[in-house]
Design an enzyme around this catalytic site. Structure first.
Site, PDB file in Angstrom:
ATOM      1  CB  SER A 117      -0.967  -0.035   1.187  1.00  9.61           C
ATOM      2  OG  SER A 117      -1.904   1.000   1.104  1.00  9.61           O
ATOM      3  CG  ASP A 125      -2.305   4.135  -2.015  1.00 10.87           C
ATOM      4  OD1 ASP A 125      -3.097   4.106  -2.972  1.00 10.87           O
ATOM      5  OD2 ASP A 125      -2.421   3.399  -1.030  1.00 10.87           O
ATOM      6  CG  ASP A 145      -2.453  -0.380  -2.862  1.00 13.22           C
ATOM      7  OD1 ASP A 145      -2.460   0.833  -2.601  1.00 13.22           O
ATOM      8  OD2 ASP A 145      -2.838  -1.250  -2.050  1.00 13.22           O
ATOM      9  CG  ASP A 176      -5.824   1.134  -1.403  1.00 16.26           C
ATOM     10  OD1 ASP A 176      -4.935   2.002  -1.352  1.00 16.26           O
ATOM     11  OD2 ASP A 176      -5.868   0.179  -0.592  1.00 16.26           O
TER      12      ASP A 176
END
Length: 594
Positions: free
Chosen positions: A162, A321, A323, A325
């Site tokens: 993340s 960010d 990834d 999300d």
């Protein structure tokens, strides 16, 4: 570190004596069963006792969100051995469920070793007779969640850490609804992972054999097209977006992550003609060379984006960010010319108010609708839900808990999902996925900007309108970092001290109720009456204060931090800003008091 044949070395059992870390270190250095690159890395730190201890004092635990840790050799690190064990445990669980034919979808982000770990995961699953659907290249978390549902998979795996610093990577596990695993399934899978005691238990197969047997399937751009179409269909005012998209100027940065595999194309297809992607951060790069901390919650991550915004006179500045999300935003205040920073509460509830109000105006707001929030998110969510006669379920931190409410409502057929969010910069605008969607949020935020621009208003004007309508809700979060063995104990001690201290007042606010979620206790501080929280067990302490204020404290589940959250409702922006600062200082004083 190359992915080589996994050895038959015994995997150290959880709960072993910390004093054995040097013995375990020596085993990894000496045994012929570990690859040479691993040994070389470990021998290089032979004089660094503290680092050896940190690498070997425990296993990198497969927790309720999977694995997350620093990349490197050792039992407490992300490497081919810890990933292999996690995958074999997951495979054993899937086989026990009898759902191996449904398959597992796998994606990954731009971090170091993400591509290698994703292929390793796919091949171990295939070696167990489980079909693996592997994205051909890196893709965002929300697209993986979407793909699990589209393909009818039994599970999903995302290789990502993340927003953590560059030295981290992780392994998130999803189930067939597209949400991260929740209780009791998470605990059942964890037990299967822990039961893998030998690396020799981890099955293997070559890529060529897996492809030949039809067990490994590569997902190409067809999933992108399906995901894009679902998002485009979620636009509530497409004509306004196309009209105002000729004028609105947007700067976007994926922070070297997965976001721009989708975002720029999506924005152009919904009508935005002036999209500027930060060139230095456009390409995926696991070293994150322009940011030390690729987190859109951190204003420092916006430095290059804000510089570009000033050059092109952008209206909105967006960042996702690695990834993709989470979404962070700055938006220009036309009155001052200053770019204003939005918290995760502000940006998500700006989208929520817009979408819910427009759904009501168009007659498509369900009568049994839900706006789902978390216990550490703004109370403004409850005010918005009340205004539009929506239910407002409140869950523990983590979007998987929002996904669990969505799943239950879907199964029961009694509630309709309208919007869900958590304060950590994540929301989901529709029920096409079961995790927070930074890509969908990018599009939705741009739609909000177009809508208000048509009324000669900025996003900052729209935010002030919301505060004037509902009250000046303000929130703060403080993260206290404590790394290593000693840090973990310090965090534990801080939670114990707060749990055992009878707190009746925080700053100027009296405590109305105290919740200890781990002990399932709600205490009325005036009457002493005890009731239950109704929430799953979790190491969380929550203080409901008078005048719609609150505080919460919990250890992070993914980083070596203890987190403090707080919120207030003020009569004006100036008063609210003063009140939240005073509450933050009061909470810190209590935490740091001997």
């Amino acid at each position: 570190m190359s992915i080589q044949k996994i050895s038959s070395i015994m995997i150290t059992k959880k709960g072993r004596d910390n004093m054995n870390y040097l013995e375990e270190y020596q085993k990894w250095c000496d045994s012929p069963e570990f690859d040479e690159e691993t040994k070389k890395e470990l021998i290089a730190i032979k004089e660094k006792k503290e680092e050896i201890e940190d690498r070997f004092y425990k296993e990198l635990e497969f927790g309720t969100a999977g694995l997350r840790g620093i990349i490197g050799a050792g039992t407490n690190r992300m490497n081919q051995y810890t990933v292999g064990k996690a995958t074999q445990g997951l495979a054993n669980y899937i086989i026990e469920q009898g759902t191996e034919e449904k398959g597992v979808a796998i994606s990954y982000d731009s971090r170091k070793m993400s591509k290698e770990f994703s292929m390793q995961t796919a091949l171990i699953l295939c070696a167990n007779g489980i079909k693996a659907y592997l994205f051909e290249n890196l893709r965002p978390v929300p697209e993986l969640s979407f793909a699990i549902r589209q393909l009818g998979c039994t599970a999903g795996v995302m290789i990502t850490a993340s927003h953590n610093p560059p030295k981290y990577n992780g392994y998130k596990v999803y189930w067939d609804d597209g949400a991260q695993i929740v209780s009791p399934r998470d605990k059942d899978i964890i037990e299967k992972v822990r039961a893998v005691e030998k690396f020799s238990e981890i099955k293997q197969i070559s890529k060529e054999e897996a492809m030949k047997k039809g067990l490994l399937q590569i997902i190409k751009t067809e999933m992108d097209d399906q995901y894009l179409n679902v998002l485009k269909n979620a636009v509530l005012n497409p004509e306004i977006m196309k009209e105002q998209g000729k004028k609105l100027k947007v700067v976007y940065t994926p922070l070297h992550g997965t976001g721009n595999t989708i975002a720029e194309k999506l924005l152009k297809e919904v009508g935005l003609e002036n999209v500027y992607v930060v060139p230095e951060q456009k390409e995926p790069d696991g070293n994150f060379p322009t940011v030390s901390y690729p987190n859109p919650e951190d204003p420092k991550a916006f430095q290059l984006a804000l510089e570009l915004a000033k050059k092109v006179d952008a209206d909105v500045v967006l960042a996702t960010d690695p990834d993709a999300d989470r979404l962070g935003i700055f938006a220009k205040d036309a009155k001052t010319g200053k770019y204003m920073n939005y918290t995760g509460n502000m940006s998500a509830l700006l989208i929520a108010e817009y979408r819910i109000s427009q759904m009501k105006e168009k007659g498509i707001l369900p009568a049994n609708g839900m706006l789902i929030t978390t216990i550490v998110s703004s109370n403004l969510a409850k005010a918005i839900a009340k205004n539009y006669h929506l239910d407002c379920p409140e869950v523990l931190t983590g979007f998987k808990n929002i996904g669990a409410v969505m799943k239950k409502a879907e199964e029961n057929g009694d509630k309709s999902y309208v919007f869900g969010y958590e304060e950590s910069y994540g929301c989901l605008i529709g029920d096409y996925a079961r995790d927070k969607d930074g890509i969908g949020a990018v599009m939705a935020l741009c739609e909000v900007a177009c809508y208000y621009q048509a009324q000669n208003k900025t996003l900052w004007d729209a935010m002030i309108d919301i505060y004037e309508k509902y009250g000046y809700y303000k929130e703060e979060q403080v993260s206290i970092v404590r790394e290593g063995v000693q840090g973990a104990q310090e965090i534990k001690d801080m939670m114990t001290k707060m749990r055992n201290t009878d707190i009746t007042k925080i700053g100027d606010y009296s405590v109305i109720t105290f919740k200890d979620v781990e002990k399932n206790i709600v205490k009325n501080m005036k009457t002493g009456e005890i009731s239950q929280t109704g929430l799953p067990q979790s190491n969380v302490l929550y203080y409901e204060l008078e005048d719609d204020a609150w505080c919460c404290i919990r250890p992070s589940g993914t980083e070596p931090k203890i987190k403090l959250y707080m919120g207030i409702k003020g009569a004006s922006e100036e008063k609210a800003n003063c009140q939240i600062e005073e509450l933050k200082e009061a909470m810190l004083n209590i935490l740091n008091k001997d």
